[in-house]
Design an enzyme around this catalytic site. Structure first.
Site, mmCIF file in Angstrom:
data_model
loop_
_atom_site.group_PDB
_atom_site.id
_atom_site.type_symbol
_atom_site.label_atom_id
_atom_site.label_comp_id
_atom_site.label_asym_id
_atom_site.label_seq_id
_atom_site.Cartn_x
_atom_site.Cartn_y
_atom_site.Cartn_z
ATOM 1 N N PRO A 80 -89.647 -30.746 -37.526
ATOM 2 C CG PRO A 80 -89.168 -32.931 -38.135
ATOM 3 C CD PRO A 80 -89.311 -32.051 -36.942
ATOM 4 C CD GLN A 132 -90.307 -36.205 -39.665
ATOM 5 O OE1 GLN A 132 -91.178 -35.722 -40.383
ATOM 6 N NE2 GLN A 132 -90.415 -36.243 -38.343
ATOM 7 C CE1 TYR A 163 -99.038 -38.706 -42.235
ATOM 8 C CE2 TYR A 163 -97.473 -37.915 -40.603
ATOM 9 C CZ TYR A 163 -98.546 -37.692 -41.436
ATOM 10 O OH TYR A 163 -99.143 -36.452 -41.480
#
Length: 355
Positions: free
Chosen positions: A23, A99, A181
């Site tokens: 990704p 993702q 994240y």
């Protein structure tokens, strides 16, 4: 012969080879909508022979995007273009993955080529959320510490995003729990200083990730894989370790997660990362060996022999390429020739004269 071009089956999905496109955010969306850029960008990699193509971090909430220009799956209207992309990828022999992600405290930032700092509300930004109220850096926006209600909302958004992804034709769902994240910031002791059921002990800190994985797995059909990207180490003293990742991977396996995508770092500034060719592959090797779960290796994998060695020696089941795929969308076709394979099975007939 090499093993890089052996098929790989996970649940009811078979990849034509062991090469995945990692990704990579394109920062090219308006309100989360994919565009012709994504169709051409991703479609080129399918034409180029990759077995698996995973779309970039895709926000399950508008506030979960890294930037205002990030891809989203938080509106039903997003699905039309995504379905067009998955159909093209499938038509050219690749499995379409996505993702699903939430940026947490690292949200509401500008694209890298615009400086990457926090974006104000007046310019399309928003208030980020996270396990606490600590900024990633001073250039980022101030996050708000999440309530239990926020946690429940985000977990529901992950499940809804997974459902929409399946409806749009994706056959490989990856949960983004890495790179500082939201989910990573919950399990890392560097960033999680909560004193409730989602902070403190190891089991409490991983609760957000484990529960989210459980909710996603529950809505994805049994025949389709659900995988998770982890930052296997924080590269910061006192931070998350490989041993922690092995323990978390065991729990994720018990929840029905099918593969661990093994990355690292980015939870906080200041990490000392020993960057070099294949520097993250040992994480994939260790988790595969200790947990008995398939893994993907990612990180400065650039050469065909290097990629094949990883698969051939059982260090990982798949290799994910990122920047190398930006440099050469047809890397798999070139790798097939370099490793002594006939590239014709992966080559579109329109391009056959070149090979």
């Amino acid at each position: 012969m090499s093993h890089l071009f052996d098929p790989f089956t996970l649940r009811g999905v078979t990849l034509r080879n062991r090469i995945g496109v990692s990704p990579m955010c394109q920062y090219s969306c308006d309100d989360g909508f994919a565009s012709d850029w994504h169709l051409v960008h991703l479609g080129s990699r399918a034409v180029g022979g990759a077995g698996l193509i995973i779309l970039e971090a895709t926000g399950v909430e508008a506030r979960g995007r890294i930037s205002p220009n990030d891809l989203g799956i938080y509106r039903p209207e997003h699905m039309e273009m995504l379905a067009r992309i998955t159909a093209f990828l499938k038509a050219h022999g690749a499995v379409a993955g996505i993702q699903i992600a939430h940026a947490g405290r690292k949200a509401s930032t500008a694209p890298p080529w615009q400086g990457g700092g926090g974006v104000a509300d007046a310019n399309g930004g928003w208030e980020p959320i996270g396990p606490g109220a600590d900024k990633f850096t001073e250039a980022y926006r101030q996050p708000r510490a999440m309530s239990l209600e926020d946690i429940a909302e985000v977990q529901a958004a992950f499940a809804q995003g997974a459902q929409r992804a399946v409806e749009a034709g994706f056959e490989w769902i990856e949960i983004h729990a890495a790179h500082g994240y939201l989910l990573h910031s919950f399990y890392s002791p560097v960033t999680n200083h909560r004193n409730d059921a989602y902070g403190g002990s190891f089991d409490n800190r991983i609760r957000m990730t484990v529960e989210t994985a459980r909710k996603v797995r529950a809505v994805v059909p049994e025949r389709l894989p659900v995988t998770t990207r982890l930052s296997c180490v924080d590269w910061i003293e006192g931070g998350w370790t490989l041993e922690d990742s092995i323990a978390l991977s065991r729990q994720l396996k018990d929840e029905g997660i099918d593969l661990i995508d093994c990355s690292s770092g980015s939870v906080a500034p200041g990490g000392k990362i020993p960057i070099g060719a294949g520097y993250q592959t040992p994480f994939a090797e260790a988790i595969r060996r200790e947990v008995g779960i398939p893994t993907a290796a990612v990180g400065l994998i650039t050469q065909p022999m290097q990629a094949d060695e990883i698969v051939r020696n059982g260090r990982a089941d798949l290799v994910y390429l990122a920047r190398e795929m930006l440099r050469d969308p047809y890397w798999p076709l070139h790798a097939a020739r370099a490793l002594g394979h006939d590239p014709k099975p992966f080559t579109p007939p329109q391009y056959m004269r070149a090979f």
